[in-house]
Design a protein around this motif. Structure first.
Motif, PDB file in Angstrom:
ATOM      1  N   MET A  78       0.830  -1.209   0.000  1.00  0.00           N
ATOM      2  CA  MET A  78       0.000   0.000   0.000  1.00  0.00           C
ATOM      3  C   MET A  78       0.863   1.257   0.000  1.00  0.00           C
ATOM      4  O   MET A  78       0.596   2.205  -0.745  1.00  0.00           O
ATOM      5  CB  MET A  78      -0.941  -0.008   1.208  1.00  0.00           C
ATOM      6  N   ARG A  79       1.920   1.249   0.799  1.00  0.00           N
ATOM      7  CA  ARG A  79       2.762   2.446   0.882  1.00  0.00           C
ATOM      8  C   ARG A  79       3.588   2.627  -0.390  1.00  0.00           C
ATOM      9  O   ARG A  79       3.971   3.752  -0.731  1.00  0.00           O
ATOM     10  CB  ARG A  79       3.648   2.380   2.127  1.00  0.00           C
ATOM     11  N   ARG A  80       3.835   1.541  -1.114  1.00  0.00           N
ATOM     12  CA  ARG A  80       4.586   1.637  -2.374  1.00  0.00           C
ATOM     13  C   ARG A  80       3.695   2.145  -3.516  1.00  0.00           C
ATOM     14  O   ARG A  80       4.136   2.934  -4.352  1.00  0.00           O
ATOM     15  CB  ARG A  80       5.174   0.254  -2.715  1.00  0.00           C
ATOM     16  N   PHE A  81       2.441   1.694  -3.587  1.00  0.00           N
ATOM     17  CA  PHE A  81       1.620   1.968  -4.773  1.00  0.00           C
ATOM     18  C   PHE A  81       0.478   2.966  -4.554  1.00  0.00           C
ATOM     19  O   PHE A  81      -0.190   3.339  -5.514  1.00  0.00           O
ATOM     20  CB  PHE A  81       1.060   0.655  -5.334  1.00  0.00           C
ATOM     21  N   LEU A  82       0.235   3.382  -3.322  1.00  0.00           N
ATOM     22  CA  LEU A  82      -0.814   4.360  -3.055  1.00  0.00           C
ATOM     23  C   LEU A  82      -0.202   5.659  -2.537  1.00  0.00           C
ATOM     24  O   LEU A  82       0.737   5.604  -1.754  1.00  0.00           O
ATOM     25  CB  LEU A  82      -1.791   3.804  -2.003  1.00  0.00           C
ATOM     26  N   PRO A  83      -0.712   6.824  -2.929  1.00  0.00           N
ATOM     27  CA  PRO A  83      -1.812   7.007  -3.887  1.00  0.00           C
ATOM     28  C   PRO A  83      -1.425   6.506  -5.282  1.00  0.00           C
ATOM     29  O   PRO A  83      -0.270   6.648  -5.692  1.00  0.00           O
ATOM     30  CB  PRO A  83      -2.029   8.515  -3.909  1.00  0.00           C
ATOM     31  N   GLY A  84      -2.409   5.958  -5.991  1.00  0.00           N
ATOM     32  CA  GLY A  84      -2.161   5.489  -7.341  1.00  0.00           C
ATOM     33  C   GLY A  84      -3.370   4.762  -7.890  1.00  0.00           C
ATOM     34  O   GLY A  84      -4.323   4.492  -7.158  1.00  0.00           O
ATOM     35  N   PRO A  85      -3.324   4.405  -9.188  1.00  0.00           N
ATOM     36  CA  PRO A  85      -4.464   3.781  -9.855  1.00  0.00           C
ATOM     37  C   PRO A  85      -4.567   2.288  -9.546  1.00  0.00           C
ATOM     38  O   PRO A  85      -4.567   1.442 -10.439  1.00  0.00           O
ATOM     39  CB  PRO A  85      -4.168   4.043 -11.335  1.00  0.00           C
ATOM     40  N   VAL A  86      -4.612   2.000  -8.255  1.00  0.00           N
ATOM     41  CA  VAL A  86      -4.569   0.616  -7.778  1.00  0.00           C
ATOM     42  C   VAL A  86      -5.665   0.430  -6.722  1.00  0.00           C
ATOM     43  O   VAL A  86      -5.861   1.293  -5.873  1.00  0.00           O
ATOM     44  CB  VAL A  86      -3.193   0.302  -7.139  1.00  0.00           C
ATOM     45  N   THR A  87      -6.383  -0.689  -6.796  1.00  0.00           N
ATOM     46  CA  THR A  87      -7.334  -1.088  -5.752  1.00  0.00           C
ATOM     47  C   THR A  87      -6.704  -2.250  -5.004  1.00  0.00           C
ATOM     48  O   THR A  87      -6.440  -3.297  -5.596  1.00  0.00           O
ATOM     49  CB  THR A  87      -8.687  -1.510  -6.367  1.00  0.00           C
ATOM     50  N   VAL A  88      -6.434  -2.039  -3.712  1.00  0.00           N
ATOM     51  CA  VAL A  88      -5.717  -3.037  -2.907  1.00  0.00           C
ATOM     52  C   VAL A  88      -6.724  -3.794  -2.042  1.00  0.00           C
ATOM     53  O   VAL A  88      -7.422  -3.186  -1.227  1.00  0.00           O
ATOM     54  CB  VAL A  88      -4.654  -2.361  -2.014  1.00  0.00           C
ATOM     55  N   VAL A  89      -6.781  -5.112  -2.220  1.00  0.00           N
ATOM     56  CA  VAL A  89      -7.743  -5.938  -1.496  1.00  0.00           C
ATOM     57  C   VAL A  89      -7.103  -6.474  -0.221  1.00  0.00           C
ATOM     58  O   VAL A  89      -6.093  -7.186  -0.269  1.00  0.00           O
ATOM     59  CB  VAL A  89      -8.236  -7.103  -2.381  1.00  0.00           C
ATOM     60  N   VAL A  90      -7.688  -6.096   0.928  1.00  0.00           N
ATOM     61  CA  VAL A  90      -7.177  -6.512   2.241  1.00  0.00           C
ATOM     62  C   VAL A  90      -8.364  -6.832   3.157  1.00  0.00           C
ATOM     63  O   VAL A  90      -9.518  -6.582   2.806  1.00  0.00           O
ATOM     64  CB  VAL A  90      -6.305  -5.407   2.887  1.00  0.00           C
ATOM     65  N   GLU A  91      -8.063  -7.349   4.338  1.00  0.00           N
ATOM     66  CA  GLU A  91      -9.116  -7.695   5.288  1.00  0.00           C
ATOM     67  C   GLU A  91      -9.760  -6.422   5.848  1.00  0.00           C
ATOM     68  O   GLU A  91      -9.070  -5.472   6.196  1.00  0.00           O
ATOM     69  CB  GLU A  91      -8.518  -8.521   6.431  1.00  0.00           C
ATOM     70  N   ARG A  92     -11.094  -6.420   5.930  1.00  0.00           N
ATOM     71  CA  ARG A  92     -11.798  -5.248   6.466  1.00  0.00           C
ATOM     72  C   ARG A  92     -11.995  -5.395   7.971  1.00  0.00           C
ATOM     73  O   ARG A  92     -12.027  -6.499   8.507  1.00  0.00           O
ATOM     74  CB  ARG A  92     -13.159  -5.093   5.796  1.00  0.00           C
ATOM     75  N   ARG A  93     -12.153  -4.251   8.633  1.00  0.00           N
ATOM     76  CA  ARG A  93     -12.577  -4.251  10.032  1.00  0.00           C
ATOM     77  C   ARG A  93     -14.104  -4.186  10.074  1.00  0.00           C
ATOM     78  O   ARG A  93     -14.767  -3.898   9.078  1.00  0.00           O
ATOM     79  CB  ARG A  93     -11.973  -3.053  10.775  1.00  0.00           C
ATOM     80  N   GLU A  94     -14.655  -4.413  11.258  1.00  0.00           N
ATOM     81  CA  GLU A  94     -16.120  -4.426  11.434  1.00  0.00           C
ATOM     82  C   GLU A  94     -16.774  -3.094  11.093  1.00  0.00           C
ATOM     83  O   GLU A  94     -17.970  -3.038  10.811  1.00  0.00           O
ATOM     84  CB  GLU A  94     -16.461  -4.775  12.897  1.00  0.00           C
ATOM     85  N   SER A  95     -15.989  -2.007  11.110  1.00  0.00           N
ATOM     86  CA  SER A  95     -16.561  -0.679  10.857  1.00  0.00           C
ATOM     87  C   SER A  95     -17.007  -0.498   9.405  1.00  0.00           C
ATOM     88  O   SER A  95     -17.726   0.449   9.100  1.00  0.00           O
ATOM     89  CB  SER A  95     -15.540   0.405  11.228  1.00  0.00           C
ATOM     90  N   LEU A  96     -16.606  -1.401   8.514  1.00  0.00           N
ATOM     91  CA  LEU A  96     -17.103  -1.378   7.134  1.00  0.00           C
ATOM     92  C   LEU A  96     -18.203  -2.428   7.022  1.00  0.00           C
ATOM     93  O   LEU A  96     -17.986  -3.599   7.332  1.00  0.00           O
ATOM     94  CB  LEU A  96     -15.969  -1.664   6.145  1.00  0.00           C
ATOM     95  N   PRO A  97     -19.412  -2.033   6.605  1.00  0.00           N
ATOM     96  CA  PRO A  97     -20.568  -2.928   6.682  1.00  0.00           C
ATOM     97  C   PRO A  97     -20.553  -4.048   5.644  1.00  0.00           C
ATOM     98  O   PRO A  97     -19.921  -3.937   4.590  1.00  0.00           O
ATOM     99  CB  PRO A  97     -21.752  -1.978   6.431  1.00  0.00           C
ATOM    100  N   ASP A  98     -21.307  -5.112   5.958  1.00  0.00           N
ATOM    101  CA  ASP A  98     -21.408  -6.274   5.066  1.00  0.00           C
ATOM    102  C   ASP A  98     -21.860  -5.889   3.665  1.00  0.00           C
ATOM    103  O   ASP A  98     -21.370  -6.427   2.674  1.00  0.00           O
ATOM    104  CB  ASP A  98     -22.402  -7.306   5.636  1.00  0.00           C
ATOM    105  N   VAL A  99     -22.830  -4.969   3.569  1.00  0.00           N
ATOM    106  CA  VAL A  99     -23.403  -4.640   2.263  1.00  0.00           C
ATOM    107  C   VAL A  99     -22.340  -4.081   1.319  1.00  0.00           C
ATOM    108  O   VAL A  99     -22.389  -4.312   0.100  1.00  0.00           O
ATOM    109  CB  VAL A  99     -24.593  -3.655   2.410  1.00  0.00           C
ATOM    110  N   LEU A 100     -21.338  -3.379   1.848  1.00  0.00           N
ATOM    111  CA  LEU A 100     -20.279  -2.800   1.019  1.00  0.00           C
ATOM    112  C   LEU A 100     -19.507  -3.894   0.285  1.00  0.00           C
ATOM    113  O   LEU A 100     -19.144  -3.739  -0.883  1.00  0.00           O
ATOM    114  CB  LEU A 100     -19.320  -1.976   1.889  1.00  0.00           C
ATOM    115  N   VAL A 101     -19.256  -4.993   0.975  1.00  0.00           N
ATOM    116  CA  VAL A 101     -18.355  -6.035   0.460  1.00  0.00           C
ATOM    117  C   VAL A 101     -19.095  -7.314   0.117  1.00  0.00           C
ATOM    118  O   VAL A 101     -18.470  -8.376  -0.011  1.00  0.00           O
ATOM    119  CB  VAL A 101     -17.213  -6.310   1.459  1.00  0.00           C
TER     120      VAL A 101
END
Length: 197
Positions: A78-101
């Motif tokens: 993430m620190r190498r490629f962001l900010p940038g035209p990249v979507t990085v898939v990682v584990e979410r915390r509970e604060s991001l709701p089920d419907v989003l993912v």
């Protein structure tokens, strides 16, 4: 585009409404990614299948790490490629709701290499959905003039940042070493994954 437009867009996101914003790839549709009702609204506006997850946009990597769990390799990526035209898939915390993912345990993280997008995310003070501002099944939007009437009427604010390049982001799961979609910088990303494997 004035600072007033940006302030208005950020306030709309905080109210649970959707906005359109430019990135370094295509125009995105943003709503509060922590608010299930706002996320549902984005699915409705796009006509998107709810089994297809949405990504979340952040102003910087540090703010993203408040909402996701990243191991050392994932954070290094993430620190190498962001900010940038990249979507990085990682584990979410509970604060991001089920419907989003779509009920999954991982989420796509976007930190666009676009000043206006990052200013919007910072001003909204919440993760913002990062999905293209088009009806599902239609072409990506590279200029506000291409927005469908349905979308223009459904969102609270359209931030006009001129024409965007139109290249899709590369979607990558660095923890698993998988590129889900090749887009901008894909060769460079592939090389990094091989070097750090």
């Amino acid at each position: 585009m004035s600072d007033d437009d940006l302030t208005e867009a950020a306030a709309a996101i905080r109210r649970g409404e959707a906005v359109v914003y430019p990135t370094e790839t295509v125009y995105g549709m943003g709503a509060d990614a922590t608010d299930p009702a706002a996320v549902e609204r984005v699915f409705d506006i796009k006509g998107r299948d709810r089994s297809k997850p949405l990504s979340a946009g952040f102003p910087d990597v540090d703010s993203a790490l408040d909402y996701v769990v990243a191991d050392d390799r994932e954070e290094a990526f993430m620190r190498r490629f962001l900010p940038g035209p990249v979507t990085v898939v990682v584990e979410r915390r509970e604060s991001l709701p089920d419907v989003l993912v779509a009920g999954r345990d991982r989420v796509g993280v976007r930190v666009p290499d676009h000043d206006l997008a990052r200013r919007l995310f910072r001003a909204a003070e919440t993760p913002v959905t990062a999905t293209s501002a088009n009806r599902s099944g239609t072409g990506s939007i590279t200029h506000p003039s291409q927005l469908s009437d349905e979308i223009r009427e459904a969102v609270a604010v359209v931030l006009d940042g001129g024409t965007t390049p139109g290249t899709e982001s590369t979607v990558v799961d660095p923890g698993r070493g998988v590129i889900h979609r090749r887009g901008a910088m894909a060769d460079e990303i592939e090389a990094w994954l091989e070097e750090t494997a």
